[in-house]
Design an enzyme around this catalytic site. Structure first.
Site, short mmCIF file in Angstrom:
data_model
loop_
_atom_site.label_atom_id
_atom_site.label_comp_id
_atom_site.label_asym_id
_atom_site.label_seq_id
_atom_site.Cartn_x
_atom_site.Cartn_y
_atom_site.Cartn_z
N HIS A 124 0.83 -1.22 0.00
CA HIS A 124 0.00 0.00 0.00
C HIS A 124 0.85 1.27 0.00
O HIS A 124 0.33 2.37 0.10
CB HIS A 124 -0.95 0.03 1.21
CG HIS A 124 -2.04 -0.99 1.13
ND1 HIS A 124 -2.85 -1.30 2.19
CD2 HIS A 124 -2.43 -1.79 0.10
CE1 HIS A 124 -3.71 -2.25 1.82
NE2 HIS A 124 -3.47 -2.56 0.57
N CYS B 220 4.27 17.24 -12.32
CA CYS B 220 5.52 16.96 -13.06
C CYS B 220 6.13 15.60 -12.73
O CYS B 220 7.13 15.21 -13.28
CB CYS B 220 6.55 18.07 -12.75
SG CYS B 220 7.21 17.98 -11.06
N1 APR Z 1 -1.62 -7.51 17.85
C1 APR Z 1 -2.15 -8.22 16.81
N2 APR Z 1 -3.30 -7.88 16.19
C2 APR Z 1 -3.96 -6.78 16.65
C3 APR Z 1 -3.48 -5.99 17.72
C4 APR Z 1 -2.26 -6.40 18.33
N3 APR Z 1 -1.74 -5.72 19.37
N4 APR Z 1 -4.36 -4.97 17.93
C5 APR Z 1 -5.34 -5.11 17.02
N5 APR Z 1 -5.12 -6.20 16.25
C6 APR Z 1 -5.90 -6.71 15.12
C7 APR Z 1 -7.37 -6.38 15.14
O1 APR Z 1 -8.08 -7.40 15.81
C8 APR Z 1 -7.71 -6.36 13.64
O2 APR Z 1 -8.16 -7.64 13.20
O3 APR Z 1 -5.39 -6.06 13.97
C9 APR Z 1 -6.39 -6.04 12.96
C10 APR Z 1 -6.36 -4.67 12.30
O4 APR Z 1 -7.26 -4.71 11.23
P1 APR Z 1 -7.46 -3.39 10.33
O5 APR Z 1 -7.57 -2.20 11.21
O6 APR Z 1 -8.56 -3.71 9.35
O7 APR Z 1 -6.08 -3.22 9.57
P2 APR Z 1 -5.63 -3.92 8.22
O8 APR Z 1 -6.02 -5.35 8.21
O9 APR Z 1 -4.21 -3.58 8.06
O10 APR Z 1 -6.47 -3.09 7.13
C11 APR Z 1 -6.16 -3.36 5.79
O11 APR Z 1 -7.58 -1.58 5.01
O12 APR Z 1 -8.33 0.55 5.46
C12 APR Z 1 -7.49 -0.19 4.64
O13 APR Z 1 -5.54 0.50 3.55
C13 APR Z 1 -6.07 0.25 4.82
O14 APR Z 1 -4.06 -1.08 4.96
C14 APR Z 1 -5.39 -0.95 5.45
C15 APR Z 1 -6.26 -2.10 4.99
#
Ligand code: APR
Length: 273
Positions: free
Chosen positions: A125, A136
């Site tokens: 991403h 440019c």
């Molecule tokens: N350790 C491990 N996992 C965790 C922790 C932690 N300390 N804290 C939260 N989580 C988990 C949550 O349970 C959730 O399932 O991390 C996950 C985060 O999910 P998202 O917020 O959806 O993030 P991501 O999967 O990276 O989103 C993907 O969506 O909005 C777009 O471009 C954006 O890159 C992003 C993409």
């Protein structure tokens, strides 16, 4: 979260692992103080706020109202600028150094894996600290307050954030962030590396960490590895789309589980393959 123990069967299997693929999402940076998008406390937790953020981070908004896109981006980049790699990021770098073959596929744009010293990164991403002029094509980057050194070549992130408008190139054009916005295609070169290093040649071990596994290009490498009989691990306190397909779902924080996995992996005598 109480101290977890890795299952004995997992510890035994980790000793045989030589090649590793790690897939990360926003959850691995949560322990560095950067809010996730989804899940408990995520940016999208408040549906209205979430919709506004997705709208702001869309390609058509960058076109029609770039200041609005940048206001949302400065929120993310601002949180990242104050963040440091945590034990999870550092453990991934330790795993890379032990593995004969390693690849990290990250959805995060916060630059924390790079700061933690991980080398082979597919930042699918993009990176919130890099910008491209829409007029440019000039590429530039924000000085990264985490590594100090504001050079004249860089954009000063704090000045741009204080102005709270789209930064502009010396040619007068609006800079766009070097990240994939909603509605945009993934970069071909990075997709090609994802296929080559994860799908066409699945590693012995694939770990999915801190991602809600929303996107097929994030789910596929785990499913392909599982179907090929490779070792698969998910690290996430919550269940996701892939939880039923992995061999081990460690329902804990990245900063707790990853150092244990790194410790359980044997170093490779032959060094990097
Ligand atoms: N350790 C491990 N996992 C965790 C922790 C932690 N300390 N804290 C939260 N989580 C988990 C949550 O349970 C959730 O399932 O991390 C996950 C985060 O999910 P998202 O917020 O959806 O993030 P991501 O999967 O990276 O989103 C993907 O969506 O909005 C777009 O471009 C954006 O890159 C992003 C993409």
């Amino acid at each position: 979260m109480g101290e977890i123990e890795l299952p004995e069967a997992l510890v035994k299997a980790l000793r045989e692992v030589r090649s590793v693929g790690v897939i990360t999402g926003a959850g691995i940076s949560a322990e560095s103080g950067i809010p996730t998008y989804r899940g408990r406390g995520g940016i999208y937790d408040d549906p209205d706020e979430g919709d506004r953020t997705v709208e702001a981070l869309s390609a058509h908004t960058l076109e029609s109202d770039p200041d609005r896109t940048w206001r949302a981006l400065f929120q993310i980049a601002g949180a990242a600028a104050n963040a440091r790699p945590n034990a999870g990021h550092l453990a991934i770098t330790a795993i890379e150094r032990k593995a004969a073959r390693f690849v990290l596929l990250t959805q995060n744009v916060d630059g924390l894996h790079r700061l933690a010293g991980t080398q082979n990164i597919i930042d699918i991403h993009g990176d919130a600290f890099h910008v491209i002029c829409t007029a440019c094509g000039n590429r530039n980057q924000f000085n990264d307050p985490r590594t100090g050194g504001i050079t004249s070549l860089c954009l000063n992130m704090h000045e741009c954030m204080a102005a709270n408008v789209a930064p502009r190139c010396p040619c007068g054009g609006v800079y766009r962030p070097d990240v994939v916005l909603f509605g945009e295609m993934l970069p071909e070169d990075k997709l090609a590396r994802l296929y080559a290093e994860l799908l066409d040649n699945p590693p012995d071990l694939v770990i999915s960490v801190g991602t809600s596994a929303m996107f097929p290009y994030i789910v596929q490498p785990v499913l392909v590895a599982a179907a090929a009989g490779k070792l698969t691990i998910e690290i996430n306190p919550e269940a996701t789309e892939i939880s039923d397909f992995v061999a081990f779902h460690l329902r804990t924080n990245a900063g707790e589980a990853l150092p244990m996995i790194a410790a359980a992996m044997a170093g490779t005598e032959e060094g990097k393959g």
